[in-house]
Design an enzyme around this catalytic site. Structure first.
Site, PDB file in Angstrom:
ATOM      1  CG  ASN A  10     116.417  51.247 -41.278  1.00 55.68           C
ATOM      2  OD1 ASN A  10     116.604  50.922 -40.289  1.00 55.68           O
ATOM      3  ND2 ASN A  10     115.926  51.681 -42.163  1.00 55.68           N
ATOM      4  CE  LYS A  12     114.180  49.010 -44.078  1.00 58.82           C
ATOM      5  NZ  LYS A  12     113.110  49.002 -44.901  1.00 58.82           N
ATOM      6  CG  HIS A  93     112.592  54.616 -43.183  1.00 57.60           C
ATOM      7  ND1 HIS A  93     111.635  54.325 -43.844  1.00 57.60           N
ATOM      8  CD2 HIS A  93     113.810  53.985 -44.381  1.00 57.60           C
ATOM      9  CE1 HIS A  93     112.283  52.929 -44.812  1.00 57.60           C
ATOM     10  NE2 HIS A  93     113.779  53.323 -44.587  1.00 57.60           N
ATOM     11  CD  GLU A  95     110.387  50.472 -43.800  1.00 55.02           C
ATOM     12  OE1 GLU A  95     110.724  50.248 -42.926  1.00 55.02           O
ATOM     13  OE2 GLU A  95     110.523  49.602 -44.855  1.00 55.02           O
ATOM     14  CD  GLU A 163     116.555  54.503 -47.479  1.00 52.86           C
ATOM     15  OE1 GLU A 163     117.058  53.754 -47.882  1.00 52.86           O
ATOM     16  OE2 GLU A 163     115.235  54.894 -46.806  1.00 52.86           O
ATOM     17  N   GLY A 169     112.482  47.310 -49.659  1.00 53.97           N
ATOM     18  CA  GLY A 169     112.348  45.835 -49.409  1.00 53.97           C
ATOM     19  C   GLY A 169     111.486  45.374 -50.480  1.00 53.97           C
ATOM     20  CB  SER A 208     116.170  46.678 -53.116  1.00 57.16           C
ATOM     21  OG  SER A 208     114.178  46.102 -52.817  1.00 57.16           O
TER      22      SER A 208
HETATM   23  P1  PGA Z   1     115.552  47.707 -48.357  1.00 60.57           P
HETATM   24  O1  PGA Z   1     115.960  48.674 -46.952  1.00 60.57           O
HETATM   25  O2  PGA Z   1     116.963  47.664 -48.335  1.00 60.57           O
HETATM   26  O3  PGA Z   1     114.973  46.479 -47.680  1.00 60.57           O
HETATM   27  O4  PGA Z   1     115.072  47.633 -49.156  1.00 60.57           O
HETATM   28  C1  PGA Z   1     116.171  49.811 -47.551  1.00 60.57           C
HETATM   29  C2  PGA Z   1     115.461  50.487 -46.506  1.00 60.57           C
HETATM   30  O5  PGA Z   1     114.702  51.383 -46.259  1.00 60.57           O
HETATM   31  O6  PGA Z   1     115.889  52.024 -45.731  1.00 60.57           O
END
Ligand code: PGA
Length: 249
Positions: A10, A12, A93, A95, A163, A169, A208
């Site tokens: 992903n 983003k 997601h 976010e 998640e 992140g 992460s």
């Molecule tokens: P990350 O993001 O691996 O950077 O923690 C995962 C995600 O949000 O899908």
């Protein structure tokens, strides 16, 4: 029930045409790991050039609208991303749930739009740090599954991604035991809602994931793959995770 592992990236709001060079190494790794499914969700503007450049790699979108067309300035529909070459879309997601205030009902509509338009969906759920600290993590996640699971859900096109928001992140990951427990609870809820079909549906862990923790997380029970953000931006970060999944398959 043996479920093929899926390693999904992903990007983003990252990347550029120049960055698509990273997909060469990722596509090569995917081709040499036929036991594993590999997919990568990209910003809408990169879907068409990526699908053209790597026709054998499963390119996806990061979001779609719940409607097929209409007065929604700035949004893209599932049919539009499919036409651009997307084979799936992430929906819900955290976010987007946070930044765009998407509700479970919105996420359900987006997943149903994906189904209607013949693309897969990776539906994300996960609790915040505060919800985990107060012991509500499982109740929150199960409520998200119940509220956003699309009607007509089938294992072939739907994937769930667990998640935890606090792990995205941040460099912090849930322990394999916590992940296994949550995935088990999600699968139990899916069985209640979908019957035996739930046993074929893949549940990914995200937050992460890197080479350092991939083996332990991917080996945990009921973990059928990973949704990878930061580490998917380069072939150097993503390919070793694909290789870990291959070695476990
Ligand atoms: P990350 O993001 O691996 O950077 O923690 C995962 C995600 O949000 O899908």
């Amino acid at each position: 029930m043996v479920r093929r592992k899926l390693i999904a990236g992903n990007w983003k709001m990252n990347g550029s045409l120049a960055a698509l060079v990273e997909l060469e190494g990722i596509a090569a790794a995917a081709a040499s790991a036929p036991e594993v499914d590999v997919a990568i969700a990209l910003p809408a503007t990169l879907i068409a050039p990526a699908a053209y450049q790597e026709p054998d790699l499963a390119i996806g979108a990061e979001d779609v609208h719940g409607d097929d067309s209409g007065a929604h300035t700035g949004c893209v529909s599932a049919g539009m991303v499919r036409e651009a070459g997307a084979r799936f879309s992430i929906v819900g997601h955290s976010e987007r749930r946070a930044d765009q205030h998407e509700t479970d009902a919105d996420v359900k509509a987006k997943a149903e739009a994906a189904l209607r338009n013949d693309i897969g969906a990776i539906l994300c759920v996960g609790e915040t740090a505060a919800e985990r600290d107060t012991g509500e993590a499982e109740a929150v996640v199960i409520a998200q599954v119940a509220g956003s699971l699309p009607d007509g859900a089938a294992a072939g096109w739907l994937t769930i991604a667990y998640e935890p928001v606090w792990a995205i992140g941040t460099g912090r990951t849930a322990t394999p035991a916590d992940v296994a427990a949550m995935h088990g609870a999600i699968r139990a809820k899916l069985r209640e809602m979908m019957g035996g079909e739930a046993d074929s549906l893949r549940i990914l862990y995200g937050g992460s994931v890197t080479l350092d923790n991939a083996a332990a997380l991917l080996a945990a029970s009921d973990v059928d793959g990973a949704l990878v953000g930061g580490a998917s931006l380069t072939a150097a970060g993503f390919v070793p995770i694909i290789e870990v999944a291959r070695d476990l398959s």
